[in-house]
Scaffold this motif. Structure first.
Motif, PDB file in Angstrom:
ATOM      1  N   SER A   5      -2.007   9.027  37.955  1.00 43.08           N
ATOM      2  CA  SER A   5      -3.246   9.332  37.232  1.00 43.08           C
ATOM      3  C   SER A   5      -4.400   9.443  38.213  1.00 43.08           C
ATOM      4  O   SER A   5      -4.389   8.858  39.285  1.00 43.08           O
ATOM      5  CB  SER A   5      -3.537   8.228  36.220  1.00 43.08           C
ATOM      6  N   ILE A   6      -5.392  10.193  37.824  1.00 40.27           N
ATOM      7  CA  ILE A   6      -6.532  10.499  38.698  1.00 40.27           C
ATOM      8  C   ILE A   6      -7.265   9.232  39.135  1.00 40.27           C
ATOM      9  O   ILE A   6      -7.792   9.148  40.235  1.00 40.27           O
ATOM     10  CB  ILE A   6      -7.485  11.492  37.993  1.00 40.27           C
ATOM     11  N   SER A   7      -7.233   8.232  38.262  1.00 37.77           N
ATOM     12  CA  SER A   7      -7.995   7.025  38.571  1.00 37.77           C
ATOM     13  C   SER A   7      -7.395   6.256  39.743  1.00 37.77           C
ATOM     14  O   SER A   7      -8.059   5.468  40.381  1.00 37.77           O
ATOM     15  CB  SER A   7      -8.051   6.098  37.352  1.00 37.77           C
ATOM     16  N   LEU A   8      -6.126   6.500  40.009  1.00 40.28           N
ATOM     17  CA  LEU A   8      -5.484   5.702  41.058  1.00 40.28           C
ATOM     18  C   LEU A   8      -5.262   6.467  42.349  1.00 40.28           C
ATOM     19  O   LEU A   8      -5.070   5.881  43.392  1.00 40.28           O
ATOM     20  CB  LEU A   8      -4.139   5.149  40.560  1.00 40.28           C
ATOM     21  N   GLU A  18       3.897   9.245  51.544  1.00 36.45           N
ATOM     22  CA  GLU A  18       4.708   8.339  50.745  1.00 36.45           C
ATOM     23  C   GLU A  18       4.213   6.888  50.815  1.00 36.45           C
ATOM     24  O   GLU A  18       4.144   6.204  49.810  1.00 36.45           O
ATOM     25  CB  GLU A  18       6.168   8.413  51.201  1.00 36.45           C
ATOM     26  N   HIS A  19       3.839   6.453  52.018  1.00 34.18           N
ATOM     27  CA  HIS A  19       3.454   5.040  52.103  1.00 34.18           C
ATOM     28  C   HIS A  19       2.123   4.776  51.402  1.00 34.18           C
ATOM     29  O   HIS A  19       1.849   3.675  50.967  1.00 34.18           O
ATOM     30  CB  HIS A  19       3.462   4.535  53.559  1.00 34.18           C
ATOM     31  N   ASP A  20       1.285   5.811  51.277  1.00 30.28           N
ATOM     32  CA  ASP A  20       0.038   5.627  50.521  1.00 30.28           C
ATOM     33  C   ASP A  20       0.340   5.374  49.050  1.00 30.28           C
ATOM     34  O   ASP A  20      -0.291   4.540  48.404  1.00 30.28           O
ATOM     35  CB  ASP A  20      -0.839   6.880  50.634  1.00 30.28           C
ATOM     36  N   ILE A  21       1.304   6.144  48.530  1.00 31.46           N
ATOM     37  CA  ILE A  21       1.654   5.963  47.117  1.00 31.46           C
ATOM     38  C   ILE A  21       2.286   4.595  46.901  1.00 31.46           C
ATOM     39  O   ILE A  21       1.964   3.896  45.946  1.00 31.46           O
ATOM     40  CB  ILE A  21       2.611   7.089  46.643  1.00 31.46           C
ATOM     41  N   ALA A  28      -1.685  -1.792  42.490  1.00 33.69           N
ATOM     42  CA  ALA A  28      -1.827  -1.812  41.030  1.00 33.69           C
ATOM     43  C   ALA A  28      -0.937  -2.889  40.411  1.00 33.69           C
ATOM     44  O   ALA A  28      -1.351  -3.601  39.488  1.00 33.69           O
ATOM     45  CB  ALA A  28      -1.475  -0.436  40.461  1.00 33.69           C
ATOM     46  N   ALA A  29       0.268  -3.007  40.936  1.00 37.47           N
ATOM     47  CA  ALA A  29       1.191  -4.030  40.417  1.00 37.47           C
ATOM     48  C   ALA A  29       0.639  -5.419  40.711  1.00 37.47           C
ATOM     49  O   ALA A  29       0.710  -6.328  39.885  1.00 37.47           O
ATOM     50  CB  ALA A  29       2.568  -3.864  41.051  1.00 37.47           C
ATOM     51  N   ILE A  57       7.717   5.655  39.523  1.00 40.30           N
ATOM     52  CA  ILE A  57       7.745   4.376  40.242  1.00 40.30           C
ATOM     53  C   ILE A  57       9.119   4.155  40.879  1.00 40.30           C
ATOM     54  O   ILE A  57       9.219   3.754  42.037  1.00 40.30           O
ATOM     55  CB  ILE A  57       7.386   3.205  39.288  1.00 40.30           C
ATOM     56  N   TYR A  58      10.162   4.485  40.125  1.00 40.14           N
ATOM     57  CA  TYR A  58      11.524   4.294  40.664  1.00 40.14           C
ATOM     58  C   TYR A  58      11.823   5.226  41.848  1.00 40.14           C
ATOM     59  O   TYR A  58      12.791   5.026  42.564  1.00 40.14           O
ATOM     60  CB  TYR A  58      12.572   4.469  39.562  1.00 40.14           C
ATOM     61  N   LYS A  59      11.003   6.264  42.018  1.00 40.89           N
ATOM     62  CA  LYS A  59      11.163   7.097  43.222  1.00 40.89           C
ATOM     63  C   LYS A  59      10.810   6.301  44.474  1.00 40.89           C
ATOM     64  O   LYS A  59      11.290   6.583  45.570  1.00 40.89           O
ATOM     65  CB  LYS A  59      10.238   8.323  43.151  1.00 40.89           C
ATOM     66  N   PHE A  60       9.924   5.322  44.310  1.00 41.12           N
ATOM     67  CA  PHE A  60       9.425   4.571  45.480  1.00 41.12           C
ATOM     68  C   PHE A  60       9.994   3.166  45.593  1.00 41.12           C
ATOM     69  O   PHE A  60      10.045   2.605  46.683  1.00 41.12           O
ATOM     70  CB  PHE A  60       7.890   4.526  45.449  1.00 41.12           C
ATOM     71  N   PHE A  61      10.368   2.599  44.451  1.00 34.40           N
ATOM     72  CA  PHE A  61      10.927   1.244  44.465  1.00 34.40           C
ATOM     73  C   PHE A  61      12.192   1.193  43.631  1.00 34.40           C
ATOM     74  O   PHE A  61      12.214   1.695  42.505  1.00 34.40           O
ATOM     75  CB  PHE A  61       9.910   0.241  43.909  1.00 34.40           C
ATOM     76  N   ASP A  62      13.229   0.566  44.168  1.00 34.17           N
ATOM     77  CA  ASP A  62      14.512   0.510  43.470  1.00 34.17           C
ATOM     78  C   ASP A  62      14.464  -0.348  42.211  1.00 34.17           C
ATOM     79  O   ASP A  62      15.277  -0.171  41.309  1.00 34.17           O
ATOM     80  CB  ASP A  62      15.589  -0.114  44.371  1.00 34.17           C
ATOM     81  N   SER A  63      13.568  -1.306  42.189  1.00 34.54           N
ATOM     82  CA  SER A  63      13.590  -2.290  41.109  1.00 34.54           C
ATOM     83  C   SER A  63      12.252  -3.012  41.040  1.00 34.54           C
ATOM     84  O   SER A  63      11.418  -2.888  41.947  1.00 34.54           O
ATOM     85  CB  SER A  63      14.678  -3.323  41.389  1.00 34.54           C
ATOM     86  N   LYS A  64      12.073  -3.774  39.983  1.00 33.72           N
ATOM     87  CA  LYS A  64      10.872  -4.605  39.890  1.00 33.72           C
ATOM     88  C   LYS A  64      10.842  -5.578  41.059  1.00 33.72           C
ATOM     89  O   LYS A  64       9.787  -5.841  41.638  1.00 33.72           O
ATOM     90  CB  LYS A  64      10.865  -5.364  38.558  1.00 33.72           C
ATOM     91  N   GLN A  65      12.021  -6.101  41.417  1.00 35.68           N
ATOM     92  CA  GLN A  65      12.058  -7.064  42.526  1.00 35.68           C
ATOM     93  C   GLN A  65      11.534  -6.454  43.818  1.00 35.68           C
ATOM     94  O   GLN A  65      10.864  -7.125  44.609  1.00 35.68           O
ATOM     95  CB  GLN A  65      13.472  -7.617  42.740  1.00 35.68           C
ATOM     96  N   ALA A  66      11.843  -5.160  44.022  1.00 32.53           N
ATOM     97  CA  ALA A  66      11.382  -4.513  45.256  1.00 32.53           C
ATOM     98  C   ALA A  66       9.848  -4.480  45.305  1.00 32.53           C
ATOM     99  O   ALA A  66       9.242  -4.643  46.370  1.00 32.53           O
ATOM    100  CB  ALA A  66      11.955  -3.108  45.353  1.00 32.53           C
TER     101      ALA A  66
END
Lengths: 208, 208
Positions: A5-8, A18-21, A28-29, A57-66
Motif C-alpha cells: 500500500s502507498i502508505s508503507l 528486496e531488502h527494503d521491502i 510494520a510487523a 508477505i510469503y514472497k519475503f518470509f517463509d512463515s510468521k516465525q521468520a
C-alpha cells in the motif's frame, strides 16, 4: 498480486530493493506485534493491518516465525549493541569491563521488558524455543565473556589454572538468569541486588 | 453435615483427630492433583472425588491454595530431606558438603519434575507466587549454605574477607536456577554439566 500500500512504500521507478521491502514488513510487523502480541497474530491479520496481501508477505518470509526471528534479532541486537558500547570503552580494566557487561545486560533486558513488553515476549518465546536469533544472541554474549576473561588472564588480573572453556561456560551459566529473556522475567525482583552480588562472586572466582 | 466416606477414613470410637483428617484430605488431594493437575481442579471436584462434602473440606482448609500449600510443603520437603541426608554425612569437608548440596538439589528437583510432574507444577506455581511453602523451602536451602560456608571459614578452607551475608546471598543467587522449581524447568538441558561447572565456579570464589 497486490503491491504494498502507498502508505508503507514509496517505490522508486526501478521498484524497491528486496531488502527494503523486507525491512518494511519487519517494521510494520514490529509495530503490530508490539500492540497485539506475537502469539495471537496470524500472517493474515498482519497482512490486513499493514496493507500487503498474505501471498506478497510469503514472497519475503517463509512463515510468521521468520518475521518473528527478524524482530527478535533486532530486539536482542539492542542488548548486544548496548553491551558492546559499555565494555569497549578505552582504558578500563578487565574487571571493570566485566562489571559493565553484567550491569548492561541486566539493565537493557529489564528496560526492554518494561518498555517493549510485547517484543520482549517474542524474545522470551524465542529463547524458550531455541530460535536461531536467540542462539546468536547467546553466542554474542559468550564472545564478550571470552574476550574479557582472556584479556584478564593476559594482564594477570584473572587466574589461569582453570581451562578457559570451563571458566567461560561457568560464567555464562551464572549469568544465564539475566541474559536469557525467558529467565529474566522470573528474576525481576532480584535486579537491584543481583548485578553486584553476581559480579562480585564471579570476580572472586577469577582471582589469581 | 457429611462425614468422610468409609473408603477414606476408619474413625475410632472417639472420631479421628483433626490432623488425621487433614492428612487424609491432603493425601487424597495429592493423588487427585497428581492425575488432573492443580490449576484445573476446583474444591468441588476434589470433594466429589474424595467423597467428602465441600463444606467438610472447608472446615479444615480455608481454600484450595491452603491444600496446595500443604502438598507443596511435602513436595519441597522431599528435596530438603534429600539434601540434609547428603550433606550431613560424617567426616566430609565443607567443599565436599557443598558439592553434595548442589548435586542433590538438582537431582532431586529433576527427579520430581520427571516423575511427579503434576505435583512439581504446583511447586513451580508456588515458587512463582511466593507462597509461604516456597519461601520456607528457600530459607531452608539458604540455611544449608550458611552452615557450610561458616564451617569452611572456621576450618580455613574458605576465604573470610567477604562479609558472610554477601557470600551466602551470592551463592544462593547462583544456585537459584536449580533451587527454584519455576526456573529449574527452563534449565533442564543444562543439568548434565551445570552441577559441576556451577560448584567449581562457586568453590573458586570461596578460595582463601
Amino acid at each position: 498480486m497486490n503491491q504494498p500500500s502507498i502508505s508503507l512504500s514509496s517505490p522508486s521507478t526501478r521498484g524497491p530493493a528486496e531488502h527494503d521491502i523486507r525491512d518494511q514488513i519487519v517494521a510494520a510487523a514490529n509495530e503490530h506485534f508490539s500492540q497485539y502480541g506475537y502469539g495471537k497474530t496470524t500472517v493474515s491479520d498482519l497482512a490486513k493491518a499493514i496493507g500487503f496481501s498474505k501471498a506478497y508477505i510469503y514472497k519475503f518470509f517463509d512463515s510468521k516465525q521468520a518475521i518473528g526471528e527478524a524482530i527478535c534479532s533486532n530486539c536482542l541486537g539492542q542488548i548486544v549493541a548496548a553491551v558492546e558500547k559499555a565494555v569497549n570503552a578505552e582504558a578500563i580494566s578487565p574487571t571493570e569491563r566485566f562489571r559493565r557487561l553484567v550491569k548492561t545486560v541486566i539493565a537493557t533486558g529489564v528496560d526492554l521488558f518494561f518498555n517493549e513488553r510485547k517484543l520482549y515476549d517474542i524474545a522470551a518465546f524465542a529463547a524458550g524455543e531455541h530460535w536461531p536469533s536467540a542462539q546468536v544472541y547467546e553466542a554474542q554474549i559468550k564472545r564478550f565473556i571470552v574476550d574479557i576473561v582472556r584479556e584478564g588472564r593476559e594482564v594477570g588480573e584473572f587466574e589461569r589454572k582453570t581451562p578457559l572453556d570451563e571458566t567461560v561456560e561457568a560464567i555464562h551459566l551464572a549469568l544465564r538468569p539475566f541474559v536469557n529473556p525467558l529467565l529474566l522475567q522470573h528474576n525481576l525482583d532480584l535486579i537491584e541486588e543481583a548485578p553486584m552480588l553476581t559480579s562480585n562472586l564471579i570476580l572472586r572466582s577469577l582471582m589469581p
